[in-house]
Design a protein around this motif. Structure first.
Motif, PDB file in Angstrom:
ATOM      1  N   ASN A 237      39.432  23.917  33.982  1.00 25.22           N
ATOM      2  CA  ASN A 237      39.714  24.629  33.969  1.00 25.22           C
ATOM      3  C   ASN A 237      39.615  26.080  32.634  1.00 25.22           C
ATOM      4  OD1 ASN A 237      41.452  24.299  35.992  1.00 25.22           O
ATOM      5  ND2 ASN A 237      42.891  23.540  35.013  1.00 25.22           N
TER       6      ASN A 237
ATOM      7  N   ASN B 237      42.856  35.902  31.865  1.00 24.45           N
ATOM      8  CA  ASN B 237      42.793  34.936  32.843  1.00 24.45           C
ATOM      9  C   ASN B 237      42.428  33.352  33.199  1.00 24.45           C
ATOM     10  OD1 ASN B 237      43.809  34.733  35.776  1.00 24.45           O
ATOM     11  ND2 ASN B 237      43.494  37.087  36.007  1.00 24.45           N
ATOM     12  N   CYS B 238      42.839  33.130  33.828  1.00 27.26           N
ATOM     13  CA  CYS B 238      42.192  31.431  34.178  1.00 27.26           C
ATOM     14  C   CYS B 238      41.696  31.409  35.022  1.00 27.26           C
ATOM     15  CB  CYS B 238      43.667  30.634  33.928  1.00 27.26           C
ATOM     16  SG  CYS B 238      44.320  30.448  32.133  1.00 27.26           S
ATOM     17  N   TRP B 239      41.141  30.294  34.913  1.00 26.43           N
ATOM     18  CA  TRP B 239      40.204  30.058  35.908  1.00 26.43           C
ATOM     19  C   TRP B 239      39.930  28.354  36.100  1.00 26.43           C
ATOM     20  CZ3 TRP B 239      37.231  34.215  38.442  1.00 26.43           C
ATOM     21  CH2 TRP B 239      37.723  35.406  37.666  1.00 26.43           C
TER      22      TRP B 239
END
Length: 127
Positions: free
Chosen positions: A12, A115-117
């Motif tokens: 992540n 944002n998170c990926w």
């Protein structure tokens, strides 16, 4: 992704795009490198960080179907996470509220994007 007996699996990513206020690049970069990144690395779940500055890219050729818009951010940081993004974000919010995670007056808050990926598909290498 969760820790497993002394090892961790990264995958992540928490991605932040930012700009300093006009004329404050040096102070912004000093704060980011010496204060902010070390504070973020203390957050449970954050295992690594890498900062980037916009390199600029001239897209040549009129054969492209469209020209990309100009970049909106000059700096990028990618944090590697070893747990689920929502758990890490909860820690960020808690630490910002308590003052453990600071913001600089040189950060242009009106342009921050983050944002998170999570991985999508397998990592592939060129031949």
């Amino acid at each position: 992704m969760a820790r497993k007996k002394g090892t961790f699996v990264t995958g992540n990513r928490f991605v932040v795009l930012s700009n300093p206020i006009e004329g404050e690049d040096d102070k912004f970069n000093k704060w980011y490198d010496e204060v902010h990144v070390p504070e973020v690395l203390e957050v449970p779940g954050v295992v690594a960080a890498q900062r980037y500055a916009l390199a600029g890219l001239d897209v040549l050729g009129e054969d492209l179907p469209t020209q990309p818009p100009p970049p909106t951010h000059r700096y990028l940081v990618i944090y590697e996470l070893d747990r689920e993004p929502q758990a890490v974000m909860a820690q960020f919010v808690e630490r910002m509220s308590s003052g453990e995670l600071s913001l600089s007056e040189t950060l242009d808050l009106s342009t921050v994007s983050f944002n998170c990926w999570t991985p999508h598909g397998n990592r592939r290498l060129a031949d």
